[in-house]
Design a protein around this motif. Structure first.
Motif, PDB file in Angstrom:
ATOM      1  N   ALA A  12       9.669  62.647   6.820  1.00  0.00           N
ATOM      2  CA  ALA A  12      10.504  61.544   6.359  1.00  0.00           C
ATOM      3  C   ALA A  12       9.930  60.947   5.080  1.00  0.00           C
ATOM      4  N   SER A  13      10.705  60.132   4.402  1.00  0.00           N
ATOM      5  CA  SER A  13      10.239  59.474   3.176  1.00  0.00           C
ATOM      6  C   SER A  13       9.009  58.631   3.463  1.00  0.00           C
ATOM      7  N   GLY A  14       8.012  58.750   2.609  1.00  0.00           N
ATOM      8  CA  GLY A  14       6.790  57.977   2.766  1.00  0.00           C
ATOM      9  C   GLY A  14       5.752  58.623   3.638  1.00  0.00           C
ATOM     10  N   GLU A  15       6.124  59.661   4.396  1.00  0.00           N
ATOM     11  CA  GLU A  15       5.166  60.357   5.238  1.00  0.00           C
ATOM     12  C   GLU A  15       4.464  61.454   4.445  1.00  0.00           C
ATOM     13  N   GLU A  16       3.344  61.918   4.983  1.00  0.00           N
ATOM     14  CA  GLU A  16       2.642  63.022   4.353  1.00  0.00           C
ATOM     15  C   GLU A  16       3.562  64.234   4.279  1.00  0.00           C
ATOM     16  N   HIS A  17       3.538  64.908   3.128  1.00  0.00           N
ATOM     17  CA  HIS A  17       4.430  66.037   2.924  1.00  0.00           C
ATOM     18  C   HIS A  17       4.191  67.139   3.959  1.00  0.00           C
ATOM     19  N   SER A  18       5.275  67.649   4.496  1.00  0.00           N
ATOM     20  CA  SER A  18       5.239  68.804   5.394  1.00  0.00           C
ATOM     21  C   SER A  18       6.313  69.766   4.893  1.00  0.00           C
ATOM     22  N   LEU A  19       5.901  70.731   4.096  1.00  0.00           N
ATOM     23  CA  LEU A  19       6.815  71.605   3.368  1.00  0.00           C
ATOM     24  C   LEU A  19       6.682  73.026   3.888  1.00  0.00           C
ATOM     25  N   HIS A  20       7.806  73.666   4.170  1.00  0.00           N
ATOM     26  CA  HIS A  20       7.793  74.974   4.814  1.00  0.00           C
ATOM     27  C   HIS A  20       8.678  75.946   4.036  1.00  0.00           C
ATOM     28  N   SER A  21       8.077  76.991   3.492  1.00  0.00           N
ATOM     29  CA  SER A  21       8.859  78.039   2.842  1.00  0.00           C
ATOM     30  C   SER A  21       9.669  78.808   3.882  1.00  0.00           C
ATOM     31  N   GLN A  22      10.823  79.320   3.446  1.00  0.00           N
ATOM     32  CA  GLN A  22      11.740  79.998   4.349  1.00  0.00           C
ATOM     33  C   GLN A  22      11.904  81.470   3.938  1.00  0.00           C
ATOM     34  N   ASN A  23      12.243  82.308   4.921  1.00  0.00           N
ATOM     35  CA  ASN A  23      12.500  83.719   4.627  1.00  0.00           C
ATOM     36  C   ASN A  23      13.970  84.088   4.796  1.00  0.00           C
ATOM     37  N   SER A  24      14.817  83.093   4.999  1.00  0.00           N
ATOM     38  CA  SER A  24      16.225  83.352   5.280  1.00  0.00           C
ATOM     39  C   SER A  24      16.962  83.842   4.039  1.00  0.00           C
ATOM     40  N   VAL A  25      17.903  84.765   4.267  1.00  0.00           N
ATOM     41  CA  VAL A  25      18.783  85.294   3.226  1.00  0.00           C
ATOM     42  C   VAL A  25      20.183  85.316   3.818  1.00  0.00           C
ATOM     43  N   ALA A  26      21.172  84.844   3.066  1.00  0.00           N
ATOM     44  CA  ALA A  26      22.533  84.787   3.588  1.00  0.00           C
ATOM     45  C   ALA A  26      23.533  85.034   2.470  1.00  0.00           C
ATOM     46  N   ALA A  27      24.702  85.537   2.844  1.00  0.00           N
ATOM     47  CA  ALA A  27      25.775  85.815   1.889  1.00  0.00           C
ATOM     48  C   ALA A  27      26.965  84.918   2.197  1.00  0.00           C
TER      49      ALA A  27
END
Length: 560
Positions: free
Chosen positions: A345-360
């Motif tokens: 959430a805003s103001g919280e420590e960053h928790s960032l996750h790269s994704q492997n999803s691919v879609a058409a």
């Protein structure tokens, strides 16, 4: 890339540092005098140069990269401190580190740096070996600064960095992102001598010094540099950074497109043109270096560019919140690849996750269909299509709250014409970069600019030949510093074009050995998308400028 996080890094504000009888708010500052000699003093600011320098601080060993500098004490009406006996090497960074001792149970260490070069395009971009706390300062083509803070050679996130001008007052402060970087706009960078100040406290680092125990360590860094122009001290600093030279006979122009503005401010989004439609997916909607669920878009927009000013943006079926993704067109489909999602959430420590999803995306049914996932999660990447094959290059894997982010040394391709196809590896790239742009041109894949795994922006260009399955280095982008960071590139009308952070539009020569500079947008933008709508027109969509923030206006590049 390794990101320090276990030992929470935090700046203890210099102005609030309680050193009591020792030296309230004082620290060492390093620069060079008119004769090129290194000088260092111990004061509250760049201007406070006559405070007593403690003996332990005066014993610092300074180096100009070539050798250790011999210093002598100086005590005058204008300076109390130390001075090198000889002039320093003007092409090298001057630096030093000294441990003051123990104070209230913490081991206190000072780090000093100075860039003597008056031409900011020659500032060093390589870190110094065995430097426990250091900075890499790069001048932006638009006049601002990018500062990377390294702790034991690794980017340090969540460190507050303060910027000071020559008369001693604090201009502004910012906190480093996951790559250890802060940026400062040109409006807060004054001509003359400037300084950045950063500090880290490690509450888990315990040990002994001179027979006494300490329960934590505190390190402060001051780094100084000169900006061209007339300073508040009436010191004129010459030699402006080099800029690309515009072709005198260029008839390329950049004008408003008269298309409806983007429905929201976006950077690091995906965009593609299929038929007459301009598609925009996801992106970052918040302020610089701030990431949260509220500052990422999960929206998918479409505009019929053939309708001109009468067109209207339509919101289509969306999906996951993503930024740092790629979006490409293939026949009547739009393909979405990778990106990262913030779960904090805003103001919280960053928790960032790269994704492997691919879609058409299929426009006829307004639906997304999953395609084979990337072999590994990946964001800050780019992609391009040659024939029926999409190629994915660059980027890294963000692991949420983990200490480490993995820079990818792989690249992949997928045959979009084969429903049973799987991702196939390309020859191993000779680089690791993110924040790149990728373009297909004359059957080859061009990977332009970005930031390398050492956390430094680059203008390097690499070229992949799918037939020979080989990589080769191409001509670097014009400009210096951050020109290649967050660029956008595309080929149309038989030529490859790139739009760079400094606002310039460049074209690759027919022999693919050089670039020509054709036009300049004002204001410049980066982390945008440049897309062709015909063989002699490109659109510039979204992005941001360090001075004014994000764009919604769509501009048009008119080619001859």
């Amino acid at each position: 890339m390794n990101i320090l996080n276990r030992s929470r890094l935090a700046l203890v504000a210099v102005s609030c540092l309680t050193l009591s009888n020792l030296a309230h708010g004082h620290m060492p500052w390093l620069t060079t005098d008119d004769q090129g000699h290194a000088v260092m003093w111990f004061g509250e600011s760049l201007e406070d140069r006559t405070y007593h320098m403690p003996e332990k601080v005066a014993a610092i060993q300074l180096s100009d990269g070539n050798s250790t500098l011999s210093t002598e004490s100086v005590e005058s009406d204008s300076l109390i401190g130390i001075r090198s006996q000889k002039a320093v090497a003007s092409a090298e960074e001057v630096a030093g580190v000294v441990t003051y001792g123990l104070y209230h149970g913490t081991k206190l260490t000072y780090h000093v740096e100075h860039l003597p070069q008056t031409d900011s395009s020659t500032w060093p971009t390589q870190e110094r070996a065995n430097a426990p706390l250091q900075s890499i300062i790069i001048a932006s083509p638009t006049g601002g600064l990018s500062v990377t803070i390294l702790r034991d050679g690794k980017p340090a996130k969540d460190v507050e960095v303060k910027l000071y001008c020559e008369d001693g007052h604090e201009e502004t402060a910012a906190t480093t992102d996951i790559a250890g970087i802060v940026t400062f706009k040109s409006s807060v960078v004054e001509p003359g001598l400037n300084a950045i100040v950063a500090g880290v406290t490690d509450g888990k680092n315990k040990g002994t010094l001179d027979g006494e125990s300490y329960s934590s360590t505190t390190d402060y860094l001051t780094a100084t540099f000169r900006i061209p122009g007339e300073s508040s001290k009436n010191e004129k600093v010459k030699r402006e950074p080099q800029r690309p030279t515009m072709e005198a006979d260029s008839d390329v122009s950049i004008v408003p497109s008269n298309l409806p503005a983007l429905p929201e401010e976006l950077t690091s989004f995906g965009a593609a043109i299929a038929g007459n439609n301009l598609y925009v997916y996801g992106g970052h909607t918040g302020s610089a270096h701030s990431y949260s669920t509220a500052e990422q878009s999960d929206r998918f927009w479409c505009l019929d560019v053939a309708a001109g000013e009468n067109g209207k943006w339509r919101q289509l079926a969306g999906g996951p919140s993503l930024q740092g993704l790629a979006l490409v067109a293939h026949q009547d489909r739009v393909i979405r690849i990778g990106g990262f999602t913030a779960t904090n959430a805003s103001g919280e420590e960053h928790s960032l996750h790269s994704q492997n999803s691919v879609a058409a995306y299929q426009a006829a049914t307004d639906t997304w269909t999953d395609l084979p996932s990337l072999p590994e999660p990946r964001s800050s990447l780019d992609a391009a299509v040659i024939g029926d094959t999409v190629y994915v290059v660059g980027g890294w894997k963000l692991n949420g709250e983990s200490d480490e982010s993995q820079w990818h040394d792989t690249a992949w391709s997928l045959d979009l014409s084969d429903d049973k196809a799987t991702w196939q590896p390309l020859a191993t790239p000779t680089f690791q970069r993110r924040a790149i742009s990728v373009a297909a041109h004359q059957g080859k894949l061009f990977v332009l600019g970005g930031m390398n795994s050492d956390g430094k922006p680059t203008t390097r260009v690499d070229v992949y030949d799918p037939v020979a399955k080989t990589w080769a280095e191409g001509p670097s982008l014009p400009g210096s510093g951050m020109s290649g960071f967050g660029s956008s590139s595309f080929a149309t009308g038989g030529n490859l074009y790139v739009s760079t952070m400094d606002g310039f539009v460049h074209r690759l020569s027919s022999d693919q050995k050089s670039w020509s500079t054709l036009a300049k947008s004002d204001p410049a933008r980066f982390f945008h998308r440049m897309l062709p709508i015909s063989k002699n027109e490109l659109l510039m969509v979204g992005g941001a400028n360090m001075e004014i923030g994000k764009f919604t206006q769509i501009d048009r590049i008119v080619l001859p």
